[in-house]
Write a protein that holds these residues in place. Structure first.
Motif, PDB file in Angstrom:
ATOM      1  N   ARG A 221       0.833  -1.195   0.000  1.00  0.00           N
ATOM      2  CA  ARG A 221       0.000   0.000   0.000  1.00  0.00           C
ATOM      3  C   ARG A 221       0.872   1.251   0.000  1.00  0.00           C
ATOM      4  O   ARG A 221       1.828   1.342   0.749  1.00  0.00           O
ATOM      5  CB  ARG A 221      -0.923  -0.017   1.201  1.00  0.00           C
ATOM      6  CG  ARG A 221      -1.884  -1.188   1.138  1.00  0.00           C
ATOM      7  CD  ARG A 221      -2.796  -1.215   2.297  1.00  0.00           C
ATOM      8  NE  ARG A 221      -2.075  -1.797   3.421  1.00  0.00           N
ATOM      9  CZ  ARG A 221      -2.496  -1.775   4.667  1.00  0.00           C
ATOM     10  NH1 ARG A 221      -3.626  -1.204   4.964  1.00  0.00           N
ATOM     11  NH2 ARG A 221      -1.809  -2.327   5.633  1.00  0.00           N
TER      12      ARG A 221
ATOM     13  N   VAL B  25      -9.122  -2.129  -6.382  1.00  0.00           N
ATOM     14  CA  VAL B  25      -9.126  -3.587  -6.498  1.00  0.00           C
ATOM     15  C   VAL B  25      -9.043  -4.023  -7.955  1.00  0.00           C
ATOM     16  O   VAL B  25      -8.214  -4.857  -8.318  1.00  0.00           O
ATOM     17  CB  VAL B  25     -10.373  -4.191  -5.809  1.00  0.00           C
ATOM     18  CG1 VAL B  25     -10.517  -5.670  -6.117  1.00  0.00           C
ATOM     19  CG2 VAL B  25     -10.320  -3.946  -4.310  1.00  0.00           C
TER      20      VAL B  25
ATOM     21  N   GLY C 286      -5.069  -3.645  -8.673  1.00  0.00           N
ATOM     22  CA  GLY C 286      -4.676  -4.939  -8.150  1.00  0.00           C
ATOM     23  C   GLY C 286      -4.533  -5.070  -6.646  1.00  0.00           C
ATOM     24  O   GLY C 286      -3.876  -5.986  -6.159  1.00  0.00           O
ATOM     25  N   TYR C 287      -5.147  -4.193  -5.886  1.00  0.00           N
ATOM     26  CA  TYR C 287      -5.085  -4.305  -4.430  1.00  0.00           C
ATOM     27  C   TYR C 287      -5.908  -5.501  -3.973  1.00  0.00           C
ATOM     28  O   TYR C 287      -6.902  -5.865  -4.585  1.00  0.00           O
ATOM     29  CB  TYR C 287      -5.636  -3.044  -3.764  1.00  0.00           C
ATOM     30  CG  TYR C 287      -4.685  -1.882  -3.753  1.00  0.00           C
ATOM     31  CD1 TYR C 287      -4.131  -1.429  -2.568  1.00  0.00           C
ATOM     32  CD2 TYR C 287      -4.358  -1.219  -4.926  1.00  0.00           C
ATOM     33  CE1 TYR C 287      -3.260  -0.349  -2.554  1.00  0.00           C
ATOM     34  CE2 TYR C 287      -3.488  -0.148  -4.929  1.00  0.00           C
ATOM     35  CZ  TYR C 287      -2.940   0.282  -3.737  1.00  0.00           C
ATOM     36  OH  TYR C 287      -2.084   1.349  -3.737  1.00  0.00           O
ATOM     37  N   SER C 288      -5.520  -6.097  -2.856  1.00  0.00           N
ATOM     38  CA  SER C 288      -6.212  -7.253  -2.306  1.00  0.00           C
ATOM     39  C   SER C 288      -7.230  -6.814  -1.264  1.00  0.00           C
ATOM     40  O   SER C 288      -7.007  -5.846  -0.536  1.00  0.00           O
ATOM     41  CB  SER C 288      -5.199  -8.191  -1.651  1.00  0.00           C
ATOM     42  OG  SER C 288      -5.875  -9.223  -0.967  1.00  0.00           O
ATOM     43  N   ILE C 289      -8.325  -7.545  -1.188  1.00  0.00           N
ATOM     44  CA  ILE C 289      -9.324  -7.283  -0.148  1.00  0.00           C
ATOM     45  C   ILE C 289      -9.445  -8.469   0.799  1.00  0.00           C
ATOM     46  O   ILE C 289     -10.383  -8.570   1.573  1.00  0.00           O
ATOM     47  CB  ILE C 289     -10.698  -6.957  -0.750  1.00  0.00           C
ATOM     48  CG1 ILE C 289     -11.151  -8.069  -1.683  1.00  0.00           C
ATOM     49  CG2 ILE C 289     -10.697  -5.615  -1.423  1.00  0.00           C
ATOM     50  CD1 ILE C 289     -12.571  -7.922  -2.148  1.00  0.00           C
ATOM     51  N   SER C 290      -8.470  -9.356   0.777  1.00  0.00           N
ATOM     52  CA  SER C 290      -8.559 -10.562   1.595  1.00  0.00           C
ATOM     53  C   SER C 290      -8.086 -10.365   3.029  1.00  0.00           C
ATOM     54  O   SER C 290      -8.295 -11.222   3.868  1.00  0.00           O
ATOM     55  CB  SER C 290      -7.772 -11.693   0.939  1.00  0.00           C
ATOM     56  OG  SER C 290      -6.406 -11.350   0.852  1.00  0.00           O
ATOM     57  N   ASP C 291      -7.464  -9.261   3.345  1.00  0.00           N
ATOM     58  CA  ASP C 291      -6.983  -9.003   4.700  1.00  0.00           C
ATOM     59  C   ASP C 291      -8.150  -8.661   5.620  1.00  0.00           C
ATOM     60  O   ASP C 291      -9.028  -7.897   5.236  1.00  0.00           O
ATOM     61  CB  ASP C 291      -5.998  -7.828   4.646  1.00  0.00           C
ATOM     62  CG  ASP C 291      -5.251  -7.625   5.939  1.00  0.00           C
ATOM     63  OD1 ASP C 291      -5.907  -7.534   6.991  1.00  0.00           O
ATOM     64  OD2 ASP C 291      -4.014  -7.561   5.881  1.00  0.00           O
TER      65      ASP C 291
ATOM     66  N   HIS D 299     -16.168  -9.857  -4.148  1.00  0.00           N
ATOM     67  CA  HIS D 299     -14.850  -9.958  -4.757  1.00  0.00           C
ATOM     68  C   HIS D 299     -13.881 -10.787  -3.918  1.00  0.00           C
ATOM     69  O   HIS D 299     -12.669 -10.578  -3.945  1.00  0.00           O
ATOM     70  CB  HIS D 299     -14.308  -8.560  -5.050  1.00  0.00           C
ATOM     71  CG  HIS D 299     -15.045  -7.924  -6.184  1.00  0.00           C
ATOM     72  ND1 HIS D 299     -16.242  -7.262  -6.003  1.00  0.00           N
ATOM     73  CD2 HIS D 299     -14.792  -7.909  -7.508  1.00  0.00           C
ATOM     74  CE1 HIS D 299     -16.682  -6.849  -7.176  1.00  0.00           C
ATOM     75  NE2 HIS D 299     -15.829  -7.231  -8.103  1.00  0.00           N
TER      76      HIS D 299
END
Length: 110
Positions: free
Chosen positions: A2, A25, A29-34, A55
């Protein structure tokens, strides 16, 4: 990685900025799994919560204290987000590191 809070996927979720969240996202390409994505639940941002779920966000992912998004909705009384989470399989019996479950936090009733 980030770059700054102003471009942060988690900050966008917390403030309910779905357009920015979507751009970060899908385009960057940022992740939202955290589990920090639970900020959308804490702040009762239904559109952001729904987007995260659609997503790949894990509704049962726990943060560093073992709390899930459903725990945060109980603490804050965020009923609209709680309903969304429950509809997609959030575990009501998930226990945090202190032994708290959603059903005993505050006055949250399911």
């Amino acid at each position: 990685m980030r770059s700054s809070l102003s471009n942060d996927v988690y900050t966008s979720a917390a403030y309910g900025d779905k357009e920015k969240l979507q751009r970060l996202v899908e385009s960057e390409g940022y992740s939202i799994s955290d589990p920090d994505g639970h900020l959308s639940a804490l702040n009762n941002r239904t559109a952001a919560a729904q987007y995260i779920i659609e997503h790949g966000g894990d509704v049962n992912a726990a943060d560093h204290t073992g709390q899930t998004a459903l725990h945060w909705t109980a603490v804050e009384g965020a009923i609209p987000v709680a309903e969304i989470l429950l509809q997609v399989g959030a575990r009501i019996n998930a226990m945090d590191m202190y032994g708290y479950q959603v059903c005993i936090l505050d006055t949250f009733i399911v």
